[in-house]
Design a protein around this motif. Structure first.
Motif, PDB file in Angstrom:
ATOM      1  N   PRO A  72       0.785  -1.248   0.000  1.00  0.00           N
ATOM      2  CA  PRO A  72       0.000   0.000   0.000  1.00  0.00           C
ATOM      3  C   PRO A  72       0.814   1.293   0.000  1.00  0.00           C
ATOM      4  N   LYS A  73       1.905   1.364   0.722  1.00  0.00           N
ATOM      5  CA  LYS A  73       2.682   2.603   0.789  1.00  0.00           C
ATOM      6  C   LYS A  73       3.456   2.881  -0.490  1.00  0.00           C
ATOM      7  N   GLN A  74       3.471   1.941  -1.418  1.00  0.00           N
ATOM      8  CA  GLN A  74       4.177   2.113  -2.685  1.00  0.00           C
ATOM      9  C   GLN A  74       3.213   2.189  -3.869  1.00  0.00           C
ATOM     10  N   ARG A  75       1.953   2.495  -3.622  1.00  0.00           N
ATOM     11  CA  ARG A  75       0.941   2.378  -4.663  1.00  0.00           C
ATOM     12  C   ARG A  75       0.779   3.560  -5.597  1.00  0.00           C
ATOM     13  N   CYS A  76       1.380   4.690  -5.356  1.00  0.00           N
ATOM     14  CA  CYS A  76       1.280   5.749  -6.359  1.00  0.00           C
ATOM     15  C   CYS A  76       2.324   5.442  -7.415  1.00  0.00           C
ATOM     16  N   ARG A  77       1.906   4.749  -8.443  1.00  0.00           N
ATOM     17  CA  ARG A  77       2.840   4.278  -9.447  1.00  0.00           C
ATOM     18  C   ARG A  77       2.778   5.082 -10.739  1.00  0.00           C
ATOM     19  N   VAL A  78       1.799   5.964 -10.867  1.00  0.00           N
ATOM     20  CA  VAL A  78       1.692   6.800 -12.057  1.00  0.00           C
ATOM     21  C   VAL A  78       1.399   8.215 -11.595  1.00  0.00           C
ATOM     22  N   LEU A  79       2.174   9.147 -12.073  1.00  0.00           N
ATOM     23  CA  LEU A  79       1.926  10.561 -11.820  1.00  0.00           C
ATOM     24  C   LEU A  79       1.756  11.222 -13.171  1.00  0.00           C
ATOM     25  N   TYR A  80       0.604  11.838 -13.387  1.00  0.00           N
ATOM     26  CA  TYR A  80       0.303  12.501 -14.655  1.00  0.00           C
ATOM     27  C   TYR A  80       0.143  13.983 -14.380  1.00  0.00           C
ATOM     28  N   VAL A  81       0.938  14.794 -15.011  1.00  0.00           N
ATOM     29  CA  VAL A  81       0.877  16.241 -14.834  1.00  0.00           C
ATOM     30  C   VAL A  81       0.340  16.835 -16.127  1.00  0.00           C
ATOM     31  N   SER A  82      -0.700  17.676 -15.992  1.00  0.00           N
ATOM     32  CA  SER A  82      -1.392  18.200 -17.157  1.00  0.00           C
ATOM     33  C   SER A  82      -1.825  19.630 -16.900  1.00  0.00           C
ATOM     34  N   PRO A  83      -1.960  20.420 -17.968  1.00  0.00           N
ATOM     35  CA  PRO A  83      -2.585  21.734 -17.776  1.00  0.00           C
ATOM     36  C   PRO A  83      -4.001  21.527 -17.253  1.00  0.00           C
ATOM     37  N   LEU A  84      -4.440  22.393 -16.360  1.00  0.00           N
ATOM     38  CA  LEU A  84      -5.736  22.223 -15.710  1.00  0.00           C
ATOM     39  C   LEU A  84      -6.878  22.079 -16.710  1.00  0.00           C
ATOM     40  N   LYS A  85      -6.856  22.859 -17.794  1.00  0.00           N
ATOM     41  CA  LYS A  85      -7.944  22.800 -18.774  1.00  0.00           C
ATOM     42  C   LYS A  85      -8.069  21.406 -19.383  1.00  0.00           C
ATOM     43  N   ALA A  86      -6.960  20.704 -19.555  1.00  0.00           N
ATOM     44  CA  ALA A  86      -6.977  19.391 -20.200  1.00  0.00           C
ATOM     45  C   ALA A  86      -7.153  18.254 -19.209  1.00  0.00           C
ATOM     46  N   LEU A  87      -6.900  18.493 -17.929  1.00  0.00           N
ATOM     47  CA  LEU A  87      -6.852  17.409 -16.953  1.00  0.00           C
ATOM     48  C   LEU A  87      -8.142  16.595 -16.899  1.00  0.00           C
ATOM     49  N   ALA A  88      -9.284  17.236 -16.755  1.00  0.00           N
ATOM     50  CA  ALA A  88     -10.554  16.513 -16.619  1.00  0.00           C
ATOM     51  C   ALA A  88     -10.870  15.701 -17.873  1.00  0.00           C
ATOM     52  N   VAL A  89     -10.649  16.289 -19.030  1.00  0.00           N
ATOM     53  CA  VAL A  89     -10.922  15.574 -20.289  1.00  0.00           C
ATOM     54  C   VAL A  89      -9.973  14.387 -20.426  1.00  0.00           C
ATOM     55  N   ASP A  90      -8.686  14.609 -20.147  1.00  0.00           N
ATOM     56  CA  ASP A  90      -7.714  13.515 -20.241  1.00  0.00           C
ATOM     57  C   ASP A  90      -8.073  12.371 -19.311  1.00  0.00           C
ATOM     58  N   ILE A  91      -8.438  12.705 -18.075  1.00  0.00           N
ATOM     59  CA  ILE A  91      -8.763  11.673 -17.099  1.00  0.00           C
ATOM     60  C   ILE A  91     -10.004  10.893 -17.540  1.00  0.00           C
ATOM     61  N   GLU A  92     -11.022  11.578 -18.034  1.00  0.00           N
ATOM     62  CA  GLU A  92     -12.254  10.897 -18.428  1.00  0.00           C
ATOM     63  C   GLU A  92     -12.066  10.064 -19.700  1.00  0.00           C
ATOM     64  N   ARG A  93     -11.571  10.690 -20.761  1.00  0.00           N
ATOM     65  CA  ARG A  93     -11.489  10.031 -22.066  1.00  0.00           C
ATOM     66  C   ARG A  93     -10.366   8.998 -22.134  1.00  0.00           C
ATOM     67  N   ASN A  94      -9.229   9.318 -21.546  1.00  0.00           N
ATOM     68  CA  ASN A  94      -8.063   8.460 -21.718  1.00  0.00           C
ATOM     69  C   ASN A  94      -7.750   7.583 -20.511  1.00  0.00           C
ATOM     70  N   LEU A  95      -8.528   7.717 -19.439  1.00  0.00           N
ATOM     71  CA  LEU A  95      -8.269   6.905 -18.261  1.00  0.00           C
ATOM     72  C   LEU A  95      -9.519   6.178 -17.770  1.00  0.00           C
ATOM     73  N   ARG A  96     -10.546   6.930 -17.379  1.00  0.00           N
ATOM     74  CA  ARG A  96     -11.726   6.275 -16.800  1.00  0.00           C
ATOM     75  C   ARG A  96     -12.480   5.411 -17.820  1.00  0.00           C
ATOM     76  N   ALA A  97     -12.656   5.893 -19.034  1.00  0.00           N
ATOM     77  CA  ALA A  97     -13.380   5.110 -20.044  1.00  0.00           C
ATOM     78  C   ALA A  97     -12.622   3.821 -20.397  1.00  0.00           C
ATOM     79  N   PRO A  98     -11.317   3.888 -20.713  1.00  0.00           N
ATOM     80  CA  PRO A  98     -10.603   2.632 -20.974  1.00  0.00           C
ATOM     81  C   PRO A  98     -10.589   1.709 -19.753  1.00  0.00           C
ATOM     82  N   LEU A  99     -10.407   2.277 -18.567  1.00  0.00           N
ATOM     83  CA  LEU A  99     -10.371   1.481 -17.341  1.00  0.00           C
ATOM     84  C   LEU A  99     -11.657   0.680 -17.177  1.00  0.00           C
ATOM     85  N   ALA A 100     -12.799   1.325 -17.330  1.00  0.00           N
ATOM     86  CA  ALA A 100     -14.079   0.631 -17.195  1.00  0.00           C
ATOM     87  C   ALA A 100     -14.247  -0.433 -18.281  1.00  0.00           C
TER      88      ALA A 100
END
Length: 147
Positions: A72-100
């Protein structure tokens, strides 16, 4: 690596999800995935809309979902840094949708799958929450400059 062969780098559930969502890998994906899979430092320079973000995200999802989870203490294995305007879209389209989609396919196939925990922090995140450290497996952060 041939166009279709690049998908052989992924777990079968990831390949099936990708094939159902896209006609074929883009050039950045064809060139990027083999280098990323080898663990090479990889810079992908391509126009907007060419699949750069998904190139990085999909490989990360493949590893997070189908490899054993670290302590558990080693679980942050991906850090994604993005401009704020793109962050929500990137997370939804390129992360949450593929994940589901990938998780559903894996479950249908009877394959064990880890569903990563996702957290997002922005410049508006309260100090008390920021002090708790990076949560989960996937951590998105904005790179907005404050002055």
């Amino acid at each position: 690596m041939a166009r279709g062969d690049v998908l052989d780098l992924f777990d079968p559930a990831v390949r099936q999800w990708f094939a159902s969502a896209f006609e074929a890998p883009t050039r950045p994906q064809q060139l990027g995935w083999p280098a990323i899979a080898r663990g090479d430092s990889t810079l992908i320079l391509a126009p907007t809309g060419s699949g750069k973000t998904l190139t990085a995200f999909l490989w990360c999802l493949n590893r997070l979902m189908f490899e054993p989870a670290p302590p558990p203490k080693q679980r942050c294995r991906v850090l994604y840094v993005s401009p704020l305007k793109a962050l929500a879209v990137d997370i939804e389209r390129n992360l949450r949708a593929p994940l589901a989609g990938i998780a559903n396919i894996a479950r249908e196939r009877g394959v064990a799958v880890n569903v990563p925990e996702i957290a997002i922090r922005t410049g508006d995140t309260p100090a008390a929450e920021r002090e708790n450290g990076a949560p989960g497996d996937w951590f998105g952060k904005d790179r907005t400059l404050h002055g």
